[in-house]
Motif scaffolding. Structure first.
Motif, short mmCIF file in Angstrom:
data_model
loop_
_atom_site.label_atom_id
_atom_site.label_comp_id
_atom_site.label_asym_id
_atom_site.label_seq_id
_atom_site.Cartn_x
_atom_site.Cartn_y
_atom_site.Cartn_z
N ALA A 160 -37.54 56.92 -97.79
CA ALA A 160 -36.32 56.42 -98.42
C ALA A 160 -36.61 55.18 -99.26
N ARG A 161 -37.41 54.27 -98.73
CA ARG A 161 -37.72 53.05 -99.47
C ARG A 161 -38.49 53.37 -100.75
N GLU A 164 -36.14 54.93 -103.36
CA GLU A 164 -35.30 53.89 -103.97
C GLU A 164 -36.11 53.08 -104.97
N ALA A 168 -34.11 56.25 -107.63
CA ALA A 168 -33.16 57.29 -107.25
C ALA A 168 -31.74 56.74 -107.15
N ASP A 169 -30.77 57.58 -107.52
CA ASP A 169 -29.36 57.20 -107.40
C ASP A 169 -28.83 57.44 -106.00
N GLY A 170 -29.51 58.28 -105.23
CA GLY A 170 -29.08 58.60 -103.88
C GLY A 170 -30.16 59.39 -103.18
N LEU A 171 -29.96 59.64 -101.89
CA LEU A 171 -30.95 60.31 -101.07
C LEU A 171 -30.33 61.47 -100.31
N THR A 207 -31.43 51.11 -96.55
CA THR A 207 -30.97 51.22 -97.93
C THR A 207 -29.46 51.30 -97.99
N ARG A 208 -28.90 50.91 -99.13
CA ARG A 208 -27.47 51.07 -99.37
C ARG A 208 -27.19 52.20 -100.35
N LEU A 209 -28.21 52.96 -100.71
CA LEU A 209 -27.99 54.10 -101.60
C LEU A 209 -27.09 55.14 -100.93
#
Length: 344
Positions: A160-161, A164, A168-171, A207-209
């Motif tokens: 995820a890190r 980001e 990336a805009d989201g996961l 993350t806050r994505l």
């Protein structure tokens, strides 16, 4: 119902995504049905030629509803050639019984990734997601300049890190109980059995994505749990395999309800990458010897799998399925989506 900000920005009210199911199940009819049901459908770009993908994009656009496209990120071409040769020799007798001669020469390709990316840059779609690894930061930026949102499939906080960091805009957070191929970037990694909600919480802490949770979705309660764990939307795949509009083969459909198959397992036996399927005799015979060699093993076994499916020999087929496969019903895709949205 609390909407998904990411999906709402695309004009999608329900926080539900139809998982991209490559190789047949993710048919244009299923994409259209999911769009009509208010979910975000995903066009499965894996295994399609660039031309076929273009046709699928045109069909999805004709629904007048937002949709996305999923691409496979090509991995490194290196693998143990000796282990592959031994595996090909091991499978040869079973293939011969079906009248199939396996080609022992390993085939490695990139699933036409550059051409498919070029297609999506020239004919942008609302959203593009990636599986099997992080795309290059330059690819992410190019798609965003073209007007597409970009999601990357991850299975760990570390992935995820990195996603980001690449913009990336989201996961898409895939839990290990998901059916089909794991999105893990390391095809040699052993897949655990932890709950998807636990993976979502671990990623949310990093993350806050926006997060889309995938894996183990067997009903409305699972959707609620995953959203409470930090996902703003939930992807559904296995529950749609028996949907009327899905392109799932008859052999695969029947197997999902066949009492002979009672469990799933993660295996490399069919493609050389970890993927969750119904536990079959073929899987049990060959899993321990299957090398980490995708897509070479996928190409090696493809004709065997296709002939077995044609003959209805489910015990030899790659019956992708998540752990909640018994909840899959022979109903319309709209019914599946309506049921999942019932508690939202």
């Amino acid at each position: 119902m609390t909407p998904s900000p990411l999906l709402s920005s695309l004009g999608v009210d329900l926080p539900l995504v139809g998982a991209p199911m490559a190789g047949g199940p993710g048919s244009p009819a299923l994409v259209a049905a999911l769009a009509a049901g208010g979910a975000l459908p995903m066009v499965a770009g894996g295994y399609l030629s660039p031309g076929a993908l273009g046709e699928r994009v045109t069909a999805a656009r004709a629904t007048g509803h937002a949709f996305g496209v999923n691409l496979f990120v090509p991995g490194p071409p290196d693998f143990d050639r000796d282990a592959f040769a031994r595996y090909a020799e091991r499978l040869a007798p079973e293939a011969e019984q079906l009248g199939i001669n396996l080609d022992p020469a390993p085939r490695v390709d990139d699933d036409a990734y550059p051409a498919k990316l070029a297609l999506l840059l020239g004919d942008p779609v609302p959203l593009v997601s990636f599986t099997f690894g992080p795309p290059a930061a330059s690819d992410v930026a190019a798609l965003q300049r073209a007007g597409s949102r970009v999601l990357v499939t991850v299975t760990t906080p570390e992935e995820a890190r990195e996603a980001e960091a690449r913009g990336a805009d989201g996961l898409v957070v895939q839990g290990p109980r998901a059916g089909g191929h794991s999105g893990t970037w390391d095809p040699g990694r052993r897949i655990g059995e932890e709950d998807t909600a636990a993976v979502v919480r671990a990623v949310r802490a990093q993350t806050r994505l926006p997060l889309v949770a995938a894996g183990g979705v067997d009903g409305p309660a699972a959707v609620t749990t995953l959203r409470e764990s930090g996902a703003e939307a939930v992807a559904v795949g296995t529950l749609l395999l028996r949907a009327e509009e899905a392109g799932t083969s008859a052999t695969h459909r029947d197997a999902l309800a066949d009492p002979r198959f009672t469990a799933t397992a993660v295996t490399r036996a069919f493609t050389g990458r970890p993927a969750r399927a119904l536990r079959t005799p073929f899987l049990q015979r060959h899993d321990a010897e299957a090398p980490t060699a995708y897509p070479a093993v996928h190409h090696l076994t493809r004709a065997l799998r296709a002939e077995a499916s044609r003959r209805g020999l489910a015990e030899l087929v790659h019956l992708w399925a998540g752990t909640g496969f018994r909840a899959a019903r022979a109903v319309s895709a709209r019914t599946v989506i309506d049921d999942l949205a019932g508690d939202l």
